[in-house]
Design an enzyme around this catalytic site. Structure first.
Site, mmCIF file in Angstrom:
data_model
loop_
_atom_site.group_PDB
_atom_site.id
_atom_site.type_symbol
_atom_site.label_atom_id
_atom_site.label_comp_id
_atom_site.label_asym_id
_atom_site.label_seq_id
_atom_site.Cartn_x
_atom_site.Cartn_y
_atom_site.Cartn_z
ATOM 1 N N ARG A 48 0.809 -1.122 -0.247
ATOM 2 C CA ARG A 48 0.037 -0.213 0.206
ATOM 3 C C ARG A 48 0.934 1.266 -0.009
ATOM 4 O O ARG A 48 0.498 2.334 0.671
ATOM 5 C CB ARG A 48 -1.018 -0.106 0.900
ATOM 6 C CG ARG A 48 -1.714 -1.081 1.269
ATOM 7 C CD ARG A 48 -2.677 -1.385 0.059
ATOM 8 N NE ARG A 48 -3.599 -2.470 -0.153
ATOM 9 C CZ ARG A 48 -3.316 -3.714 -0.530
ATOM 10 N NH1 ARG A 48 -2.176 -3.715 -1.161
ATOM 11 N NH2 ARG A 48 -4.011 -4.579 -0.714
ATOM 12 N N SER A 60 -11.025 -0.553 2.947
ATOM 13 C CA SER A 60 -10.249 -0.792 4.145
ATOM 14 C C SER A 60 -10.212 0.505 4.833
ATOM 15 O O SER A 60 -9.511 1.274 4.381
ATOM 16 C CB SER A 60 -9.213 -1.911 3.785
ATOM 17 O OG SER A 60 -9.517 -3.084 3.607
ATOM 18 N N GLU A 108 -5.460 3.457 6.322
ATOM 19 C CA GLU A 108 -5.059 3.341 4.841
ATOM 20 C C GLU A 108 -5.879 4.439 3.894
ATOM 21 O O GLU A 108 -5.511 5.046 3.012
ATOM 22 C CB GLU A 108 -5.802 1.977 4.426
ATOM 23 C CG GLU A 108 -5.331 1.651 3.011
ATOM 24 C CD GLU A 108 -5.609 0.146 2.307
ATOM 25 O OE1 GLU A 108 -6.229 0.095 1.460
ATOM 26 O OE2 GLU A 108 -5.285 -0.825 3.188
#
Length: 293
Positions: free
Chosen positions: A166, A216, A286
């Site tokens: 990520r 998420s 995130e």
């Protein structure tokens, strides 16, 4: 700012809840959708020259706008949507929606990105955060990207992008993605389509897609899956006003209809505090929260 208004025909007082999948947020002072990379670079340079704050927005699937909105210009890439194909290689504009891209991939029998079917973002955003699911990641299919580093346009090879979980140097440095160069493989059209549908079915079974959400909320950290920790603490279903920790997937916060950004950020903080107190794990977001606090 008057010069920018005249030059680019900016929209004023744009409601930002229309531009993120969580459907929250106040107003941006100005909003603009460039139609070419040249126009995108022009307004970025003019914003910098005039000390005007700006934010580059894709589909808004990983962004939550604050209730006070954004003082500056939101530059949305959705009209940068060209796709060029030669054999198994593609050049894709940053604003191309992943759903649209997949329709093209299926039509041309190109495999390798089936895992991303159903992710409601743009290719630019997916590259920036090295989006991934079901064992696949963007770094598996990228050859290079064309970016603007704040001063000049240049290319980054895959190794120069420093893609990790990520993350990427694009995200770290605040570079702006212009074009993404992808290399895939030829496959059987029916098999590719079947895989895509199976991944979408998995998402529907495990994620609260019927509610407004931003995907998420927390990253997996040091191999620790945030959703499992939150679930183990019995936090599924916990609400603050109209913001709720999903009863289906504990790493999703959903907007039940009239949530505010404040509701959501308060719920995020509640989760982080509980997890820290009970497990000594510090969860990291995130999702990106943008705007005035």
């Amino acid at each position: 700012m008057n010069k920018l208004l005249c030059k680019y025909d900016l929209k004023e007082s744009e409601i930002l809840s229309k531009h993120c999948t969580m459907k929250v947020g106040g107003k941006a002072d100005f909003y603009f959708e460039p139609q070419t990379n040249k126009e995108l670079l022009s307004i970025i340079r003019d914003c910098k020259k005039n000390n005007v704050k700006f934010f580059i927005l894709g589909n808004g699937s990983n962004v939550i706008f604050t209730d006070k909105g954004f003082r500056g210009v939101i530059i949305c890439t959705k009209k940068l949507n060209k796709i060029k194909i030669k054999d198994t290689k593609l050049c894709v504009d940053s604003g191309v929606n992943l759903y649209v891209l997949h329709n093209v991939l299926i039509k041309n029998s190109l495999k390798g990105m089936e895992w991303s079917y159903g992710i409601p973002g743009t290719i630019g955003g997916a590259v920036c955060m090295n989006a991934g699911a079901y064992g696949g990641e963007m770094k598996d299919v990228i050859e290079k990207v064309k970016i603007f580093d704040g001063e000049k346009v240049r290319y980054l090879t895959l190794s120069q992008m420093e893609m990790s979980y990520r993350n990427s140097i694009i995200k770290q440095k605040g570079y702006i993605v212009l074009n993404v160069y992808i290399k895939l493989k030829k496959g059987e059209q029916k098999e590719i389509e079947k895989k895509c549908k199976n991944y979408l079915l998995k998402r529907k079974m495990t994620q609260p897609l019927e509610f407004f959400n931003s995907g998420s909320i927390f990253k997996t950290t040091n191999g620790i899956i945030a959703g499992k920790i939150i679930d183990n603490l019995g936090l599924k279903g916990v609400k603050i006003n109209q913001a709720q920790i999903s009863s289906l997937h504990a790493n999703f916060i959903v907007n039940l209809g009239n949530a505010t950004c404040e509701d959501i950020t308060n719920l995020i903080q509640l989760i982080k505090t509980k997890v820290k107190e009970e497990t000594n794990v510090e969860l990291k977001e995130e999702v990106i929260i943008v705007g005035e606090r």
